[in-house]
Scaffold this motif. Structure first.
Motif, PDB file in Angstrom:
ATOM      1  N   LEU A  47       9.247  10.820   0.280  1.00 18.03           N
ATOM      2  CA  LEU A  47       8.084   9.951   0.407  1.00 18.03           C
ATOM      3  C   LEU A  47       6.833  10.795   0.612  1.00 18.03           C
ATOM      4  O   LEU A  47       6.807  11.663   1.476  1.00 18.03           O
ATOM      5  N   VAL A  48       5.822  10.507  -0.173  1.00 13.86           N
ATOM      6  CA  VAL A  48       4.550  11.230  -0.086  1.00 13.86           C
ATOM      7  C   VAL A  48       3.499  10.389   0.633  1.00 13.86           C
ATOM      8  O   VAL A  48       2.782  10.886   1.505  1.00 13.86           O
ATOM      9  N   ALA A  49       3.405   9.123   0.246  1.00 11.77           N
ATOM     10  CA  ALA A  49       2.380   8.255   0.819  1.00 11.77           C
ATOM     11  C   ALA A  49       2.870   6.821   0.797  1.00 11.77           C
ATOM     12  O   ALA A  49       3.576   6.421  -0.132  1.00 11.77           O
ATOM     13  N   ALA A  50       2.462   6.069   1.823  1.00 16.58           N
ATOM     14  CA  ALA A  50       2.928   4.692   1.975  1.00 16.58           C
ATOM     15  C   ALA A  50       1.756   3.752   2.211  1.00 16.58           C
ATOM     16  O   ALA A  50       0.765   4.126   2.859  1.00 16.58           O
ATOM     17  N   PHE A  51       1.890   2.522   1.711  1.00 18.56           N
ATOM     18  CA  PHE A  51       0.866   1.490   1.904  1.00 18.56           C
ATOM     19  C   PHE A  51       1.587   0.228   2.339  1.00 18.56           C
ATOM     20  O   PHE A  51       2.423  -0.301   1.614  1.00 18.56           O
ATOM     21  N   TYR A  52       1.257  -0.258   3.526  1.00 16.43           N
ATOM     22  CA  TYR A  52       1.929  -1.433   4.073  1.00 16.43           C
ATOM     23  C   TYR A  52       1.085  -2.696   3.888  1.00 16.43           C
ATOM     24  O   TYR A  52      -0.128  -2.617   3.677  1.00 16.43           O
ATOM     25  N   ARG A  53       1.733  -3.841   4.026  1.00 12.66           N
ATOM     26  CA  ARG A  53       1.079  -5.120   3.771  1.00 12.66           C
ATOM     27  C   ARG A  53      -0.152  -5.319   4.644  1.00 12.66           C
ATOM     28  O   ARG A  53      -1.134  -5.931   4.209  1.00 12.66           O
ATOM     29  N   ASP A  54      -0.106  -4.816   5.874  1.00 14.70           N
ATOM     30  CA  ASP A  54      -1.246  -5.019   6.765  1.00 14.70           C
ATOM     31  C   ASP A  54      -2.387  -4.046   6.477  1.00 14.70           C
ATOM     32  O   ASP A  54      -3.395  -4.036   7.185  1.00 14.70           O
ATOM     33  N   GLY A  55      -2.216  -3.222   5.438  1.00 13.45           N
ATOM     34  CA  GLY A  55      -3.288  -2.311   5.063  1.00 13.45           C
ATOM     35  C   GLY A  55      -3.179  -0.916   5.636  1.00 13.45           C
ATOM     36  O   GLY A  55      -3.977  -0.044   5.292  1.00 13.45           O
ATOM     37  N   THR A  56      -2.204  -0.721   6.515  1.00 10.68           N
ATOM     38  CA  THR A  56      -2.050   0.615   7.078  1.00 10.68           C
ATOM     39  C   THR A  56      -1.417   1.550   6.052  1.00 10.68           C
ATOM     40  O   THR A  56      -0.692   1.112   5.158  1.00 10.68           O
ATOM     41  N   THR A  57      -1.738   2.813   6.208  1.00 11.48           N
ATOM     42  CA  THR A  57      -1.197   3.830   5.317  1.00 11.48           C
ATOM     43  C   THR A  57      -0.552   4.949   6.126  1.00 11.48           C
ATOM     44  O   THR A  57      -0.832   5.116   7.315  1.00 11.48           O
ATOM     45  N   ASP A  58       0.297   5.701   5.468  1.00  6.74           N
ATOM     46  CA  ASP A  58       0.960   6.829   6.110  1.00  6.74           C
ATOM     47  C   ASP A  58       1.199   7.898   5.060  1.00  6.74           C
ATOM     48  O   ASP A  58       1.364   7.577   3.876  1.00  6.74           O
ATOM     49  N   TYR A  59       1.214   9.154   5.515  1.00  5.58           N
ATOM     50  CA  TYR A  59       1.342  10.275   4.600  1.00  5.58           C
ATOM     51  C   TYR A  59       2.324  11.305   5.134  1.00  5.58           C
ATOM     52  O   TYR A  59       2.449  11.492   6.344  1.00  5.58           O
TER      53      TYR A  59
END
Length: 114
Positions: A47-59
């Motif tokens: 996993l490189v980058a994530a986008f969740y339904r609530d708008g939060t992101t993670d890298y």
């Protein structure tokens, strides 16, 4: 059933930038999770980058500050802006969508080389 089509891959010089796109065949407004993964030859898919339904992101730690994930709900498209690319980031980049089931795109090759 959801179809995902990635685009934007290609050859980029070290230190260069590239933007990947992932077009979904349905609305992504209510999607729980969308993410970008990459897989180099002989290595696992990470996993490189994530986008969740609530708008939060993670890298992933290795890309923080250089990669940006974003989403255009009107176009049903997920993006990955990649800056300051390194040759070790040469890989096939995949888009994933999670909505009950898990869906994958076919992948797009990014080659970082001079």
């Amino acid at each position: 059933q959801v179809q995902l089509v990635e685009s934007g891959g290609g050859l980029v010089q070290p230190g260069g930038s590239r933007r990947l796109s992932c077009a979904a065949s349905r609305s992504i407004v209510s999607i729980y999770f969308m993410g970008w993964y990459r897989q180099a030859p002989g290595k696992q898919r990470d996993l490189v980058a994530a986008f969740y339904r609530d708008g939060t992101t993670d890298y992933a730690d290795s890309v923080k500050g250089r990669f940006t994930i974003s989403r255009d709900n009107a176009k049903n498209t997920l993006y990955l802006q990649m800056n300051n690319l390194d040759p070790e980031e040469t890989a096939v980049y995949y888009c994933q969508l999670v909505s009950g089931n898990v869906y994958w795109g076919q992948g797009t090759q990014v080659t970082v080389s001079s």
